[in-house]
Design a protein around this motif. Sequence first.
Motif, PDB file in Angstrom:
ATOM      1  N   LEU A  14      38.282   9.009 -13.292  1.00  6.85           N
ATOM      2  CA  LEU A  14      37.108   8.347 -13.803  1.00  6.85           C
ATOM      3  C   LEU A  14      36.830   7.001 -13.356  1.00  6.85           C
ATOM      4  CD1 LEU A  14      35.681   9.923 -16.968  1.00  6.85           C
ATOM      5  CD2 LEU A  14      34.933  10.363 -13.789  1.00  6.85           C
ATOM      6  N   HIS A  15      37.596   6.074 -13.982  1.00  4.30           N
ATOM      7  CA  HIS A  15      38.203   5.090 -13.825  1.00  4.30           C
ATOM      8  C   HIS A  15      37.701   4.100 -12.133  1.00  4.30           C
ATOM      9  CE1 HIS A  15      40.148   0.984 -15.846  1.00  4.30           C
ATOM     10  NE2 HIS A  15      38.753   1.389 -15.165  1.00  4.30           N
ATOM     11  N   LYS A  16      38.868   5.046 -11.639  1.00  2.00           N
ATOM     12  CA  LYS A  16      39.137   4.461 -10.122  1.00  2.00           C
ATOM     13  C   LYS A  16      37.216   4.842  -9.485  1.00  2.00           C
ATOM     14  CE  LYS A  16      43.891   5.688  -9.364  1.00  2.00           C
ATOM     15  NZ  LYS A  16      44.331   6.768  -8.893  1.00  2.00           N
ATOM     16  N   ALA A  17      37.036   6.153  -9.543  1.00  3.16           N
ATOM     17  CA  ALA A  17      35.265   7.058  -8.740  1.00  3.16           C
ATOM     18  C   ALA A  17      34.533   6.353  -9.380  1.00  3.16           C
ATOM     19  CB  ALA A  17      35.585   8.635  -8.781  1.00  3.16           C
ATOM     20  N   VAL A  18      34.026   5.702 -10.957  1.00  2.00           N
ATOM     21  CA  VAL A  18      33.297   5.388 -11.466  1.00  2.00           C
ATOM     22  C   VAL A  18      33.381   3.841 -10.924  1.00  2.00           C
ATOM     23  CG1 VAL A  18      31.697   4.449 -13.411  1.00  2.00           C
ATOM     24  CG2 VAL A  18      32.696   7.474 -13.221  1.00  2.00           C
ATOM     25  N   GLY A  19      34.642   2.737 -10.824  1.00  2.00           N
ATOM     26  CA  GLY A  19      34.319   1.654 -11.132  1.00  2.00           C
ATOM     27  C   GLY A  19      33.789   1.604  -9.141  1.00  2.00           C
ATOM     28  N   ALA A  20      34.427   2.283  -8.483  1.00  2.02           N
ATOM     29  CA  ALA A  20      33.738   2.525  -7.109  1.00  2.02           C
ATOM     30  C   ALA A  20      31.834   2.179  -6.897  1.00  2.02           C
ATOM     31  CB  ALA A  20      33.973   3.347  -6.611  1.00  2.02           C
TER      32      ALA A  20
ATOM     33  N   ASP B 297      30.587   0.926  -9.120  1.00  4.42           N
ATOM     34  CA  ASP B 297      29.712  -0.359  -9.651  1.00  4.42           C
ATOM     35  C   ASP B 297      29.073   0.045 -11.003  1.00  4.42           C
ATOM     36  OD1 ASP B 297      28.725  -2.764  -9.898  1.00  4.42           O
ATOM     37  OD2 ASP B 297      27.081  -3.041  -9.056  1.00  4.42           O
ATOM     38  N   MET B 298      30.084   1.004 -11.820  1.00  3.24           N
ATOM     39  CA  MET B 298      30.101   0.407 -13.402  1.00  3.24           C
ATOM     40  C   MET B 298      30.982   0.356 -14.213  1.00  3.24           C
ATOM     41  SD  MET B 298      28.432   3.815 -15.557  1.00  3.24           S
ATOM     42  CE  MET B 298      27.237   3.768 -14.716  1.00  3.24           C
ATOM     43  N   GLU B 299      31.146  -0.789 -15.269  1.00  3.73           N
ATOM     44  CA  GLU B 299      32.010  -1.201 -15.641  1.00  3.73           C
ATOM     45  C   GLU B 299      32.922   0.055 -16.856  1.00  3.73           C
ATOM     46  OE1 GLU B 299      32.851  -4.978 -17.332  1.00  3.73           O
ATOM     47  OE2 GLU B 299      31.887  -5.617 -15.244  1.00  3.73           O
ATOM     48  N   LEU B 300      33.851  -0.148 -17.123  1.00  3.05           N
ATOM     49  CA  LEU B 300      34.770   1.485 -17.713  1.00  3.05           C
ATOM     50  C   LEU B 300      36.024   0.949 -18.337  1.00  3.05           C
ATOM     51  CD1 LEU B 300      34.973   4.391 -15.716  1.00  3.05           C
ATOM     52  CD2 LEU B 300      33.291   3.969 -17.320  1.00  3.05           C
ATOM     53  N   ASP B 301      35.833   0.787 -19.358  1.00  2.00           N
ATOM     54  CA  ASP B 301      37.216   0.409 -20.754  1.00  2.00           C
ATOM     55  C   ASP B 301      37.538   1.905 -21.237  1.00  2.00           C
ATOM     56  OD1 ASP B 301      37.156  -2.041 -20.597  1.00  2.00           O
ATOM     57  OD2 ASP B 301      35.118  -2.188 -22.131  1.00  2.00           O
TER      58      ASP B 301
ATOM     59  N   ALA C   5      37.775  15.165 -10.290  1.00  2.00           N
ATOM     60  CA  ALA C   5      37.034  14.148 -10.420  1.00  2.00           C
ATOM     61  C   ALA C   5      36.047  12.967  -9.628  1.00  2.00           C
ATOM     62  CB  ALA C   5      38.362  13.187 -10.374  1.00  2.00           C
ATOM     63  N   SER C   6      35.926  12.827  -9.019  1.00  2.72           N
ATOM     64  CA  SER C   6      34.835  12.407  -8.025  1.00  2.72           C
ATOM     65  C   SER C   6      33.174  12.999  -8.220  1.00  2.72           C
ATOM     66  CB  SER C   6      34.794  11.861  -6.689  1.00  2.72           C
ATOM     67  OG  SER C   6      34.235  12.953  -5.443  1.00  2.72           O
ATOM     68  N   ARG C   7      33.585  13.850  -8.749  1.00  3.79           N
ATOM     69  CA  ARG C   7      32.359  14.581  -8.674  1.00  3.79           C
ATOM     70  C   ARG C   7      32.018  13.929 -10.193  1.00  3.79           C
ATOM     71  NH1 ARG C   7      28.851  18.015  -6.765  1.00  3.79           N
ATOM     72  NH2 ARG C   7      29.143  19.278  -8.323  1.00  3.79           N
ATOM     73  N   VAL C   8      32.537  14.504 -11.283  1.00  5.41           N
ATOM     74  CA  VAL C   8      32.513  13.909 -12.482  1.00  5.41           C
ATOM     75  C   VAL C   8      31.757  12.665 -12.536  1.00  5.41           C
ATOM     76  CG1 VAL C   8      33.830  13.771 -14.845  1.00  5.41           C
ATOM     77  CG2 VAL C   8      34.478  15.200 -13.738  1.00  5.41           C
ATOM     78  N   ALA C   9      32.627  11.719 -12.057  1.00  4.51           N
ATOM     79  CA  ALA C   9      32.231  10.404 -11.703  1.00  4.51           C
ATOM     80  C   ALA C   9      31.113  10.157 -10.858  1.00  4.51           C
ATOM     81  CB  ALA C   9      32.855   9.409 -10.751  1.00  4.51           C
ATOM     82  N   GLU C  10      30.773  11.428 -10.135  1.00  2.58           N
ATOM     83  CA  GLU C  10      28.940  11.053  -9.383  1.00  2.58           C
ATOM     84  C   GLU C  10      28.795  11.343 -10.601  1.00  2.58           C
ATOM     85  OE1 GLU C  10      28.765  13.859  -6.410  1.00  2.58           O
ATOM     86  OE2 GLU C  10      26.682  12.790  -5.523  1.00  2.58           O
TER      87      GLU C  10
END
Lengths: 422, 422
Positions: free
Chosen positions: B278-284, B286-290, B397-402
């Motif tokens: 998710l970190h990878k996918a959501v990072g793309a 433009d959202m910061e993740l902790d 995972a990329s769908r979860v991110a989307e």
Amino acid sequence: ARESDHQPAERSVEFPVSVVLPAGGTGERTGLQTPKQFCSFLGRPLISYTIQAFERVSWIQSIVVVVAKENMDLMMDIIQRFQHRKVRVVPGGSTRHRSIRNGVLALGEGEGEEKGEQTLPAGRPKVAIIHDAVRPFVEEDFLYKIAVAAKEHGAAGAIRPLVSTVIATTSENYLDHSLERAKYRASEMPQGFRYDVICQAYQRCTESDFEFGTECLHLALQYCGTNAKLIEGPPTLWKVTYKRDLAAAESIIKETLSRSACIITGGSAQAAALADALHKAVGALDMELDVIPDLVGVNSRYLLKEWNFIQVSGSQSGLSEVEALLTSLEAVNRALLHPVIVIWVHLNCSDELSISGRMAEPTAIMDLASVAKLRNILLYGIQLHQSKGTECWERSASRVAEITSALIRDRSPALVGQLLQA
Amino acid sequence: ARESDHQPAERSVEFPVSVVLPAGGTGERTGLQTPKQFCSFLGRPLISYTIQAFERVSWIQSIVVVVAKENMDLMMDIIQRFQHRKVRVVPGGSTRHRSIRNGVLALGEGEGEEKGEQTLPAGRPKVAIIHDAVRPFVEEDFLYKIAVAAKEHGAAGAIRPLVSTVIATTSENYLDHSLERAKYRASEMPQGFRYDVICQAYQRCTESDFEFGTECLHLALQYCGTNAKLIEGPPTLWKVTYKRDLAAAESIIKETLSRSACIITGGSAQAAALADALHKAVGALDMELDVIPDLVGVNSRYLLKEWNFIQVSGSQSGLSEVEALLTSLEAVNRALLHPVIVIWVHLNCSDELSISGRMAEPTAIMDLASVAKLRNILLYGIQLHQSKGTECWERSASRVAEITSALIRDRSPALVGQLLQA
Ligand SMILES: [Mg+2]
Ligand SMILES: [Mg+2]
């Protein structure tokens, strides 16, 4: 009060009118990489919305879009992809006035000449309308007023009241004086000119005008003695300038697409009862609904009229009705300009369904939605469990209405294929 | 480039500063029934956002909101509901200047006097800042500039470049002349005044000024000989004026709330692997993740810092971690000012789950979400089926991110409690 109603004017002009759309801006004020006119809204660049606003006006003959040389190919792609007609693309100059002059001259050129696949210009117009690529919501009735006033007075322009007080500053950034707001107006677009007036203005004006000037009405006054007629325009004429304006424009487009929906009942009594309940609940949400049994015969007109379809299916039905609807929408190329929403509402009596049935549907609708999305159709599902009392039924119907309304207003590509629970 | 970054200024002013917020407008230009300052954004009226913008500035002592008499109760309710401090409400006059004068006078009144439950005024300020209720995005660093310049020069005001050319019209609505854009600016808010200057200006000005005037800087110039210092402000200072501005404001608020999210893995290796993906996918996106294992110890600070939580649960887990998270958020009153998003991502090995398990979750999360919604927490679920190959895993995972990204950005109350499929 609706900001972007498209009210086709009943009047037509009896003289040739063509349009110049300068689209050379670099978008520095939005803080975005892409110039605003090429920013996408629901998958389509802003410039295409603006072109469409002129193209749908029957009495407008020809549209010349002026873009920076490096964007010529991009612009030609947009025209082809969204099947624009009436449009030619010409390269811009180094300043706004040079670009507009190029466009104005192009309106008089190439009559009858074959130019590859480009649409032919319709000949020297009587009136040239100049507009901004980043003002997409211009209405036919306002264009009519500008065209007629331009023919009569030589020039005409849209104005708006000033929102802020205008002040003059000293060279050290102190207040010098403030202007009396009531005496001044903001000059907006569109503007219209008799073709001979705007041509003469650009022939006579100086290099300094070309370099530093911005106001076409000023050139017509200074070089042709033409005092433009000023006409107050609607707030929707505003120029998409800042990043926040992109959100404002998107919300106007979405609102326009969300005013009505078509419920297809498939003829079953069960489905018709739900459609009735939805009618009540969605009506309260400020959306108009047409309830029809199917899209056969005269009802097929909804395929070309509606942006949102709600297919209600009885508990025995699968996705076959939705598949047929998708096929019909693709056949008429409905989703060319805007994404079309299809919501499958499935009346589900849990007891009747086998385990395999319960598992198969989520996968089936997800697969169907993935394919439809490639064709700009956004498919979602809502499952309504109805083995309950009347009160529960009403609550479920109102939840279907709430979800339906949100899906239609949000038009979220990320949620296609989901089977939601009501 | 972010339009609404809140950058706390490092500097503090060393003299007393208070604020007058005229909020008497009727909202006629939005075409809405509700005056703009009382329109809700994510469940909270615009005026509350504006108050918050001042309240969070440590060196601002007191805020006087001036509202029409008929809205006094409404305003008091808003202040109580959103727990605003530093705020008093006073009734407005019949015009903008009369309302502002009431507010200015109230800043000097009632020192040390007990007034029921209202916060006490902090005493006569050195500088009074005047702002509009419908400009919610003013930043501390800009307020600092205005306050300091006002103290030094007697008056200071925000300016912006003109977006449109300003023209003078004849009485018959023809163009008289156009102003040279570079010499003029739009006068915006906030404005700051030494308290003695603004008091004197209102003492000396005429009934005609009170009746027809709009520009405070003009009064300071005319009646106190004070040439205000003009400071260019950011575009976010714009005034919410038209209906489209409501959408623009909402989008800025949503963007501000969507910049980062906190993923809680619960410590399982499975969940941590998903968090990584998710970190990878959501990072793309433009959202910061902790990514944190839990909210215990130092990690509990995220409860007071983050607006979006993603709870990842292994296949054996149910909703207990989410329930604990909801309890913690409620305990710190986190959702008082903005809706908080909680997304439950459930790693689901289909084979392991019993039929009853599969049926129970949708109902359980819907019930939990209904209760959470009453407390301004929006709960959604995403189910990820993982009994697949690596490629499928990455796609999921990329769908979860989307989906996650869309849920966080849209903040749609209609979709809470849904268990979405990735
Ligand atoms: Mg419109
Ligand atoms: Mg801001």
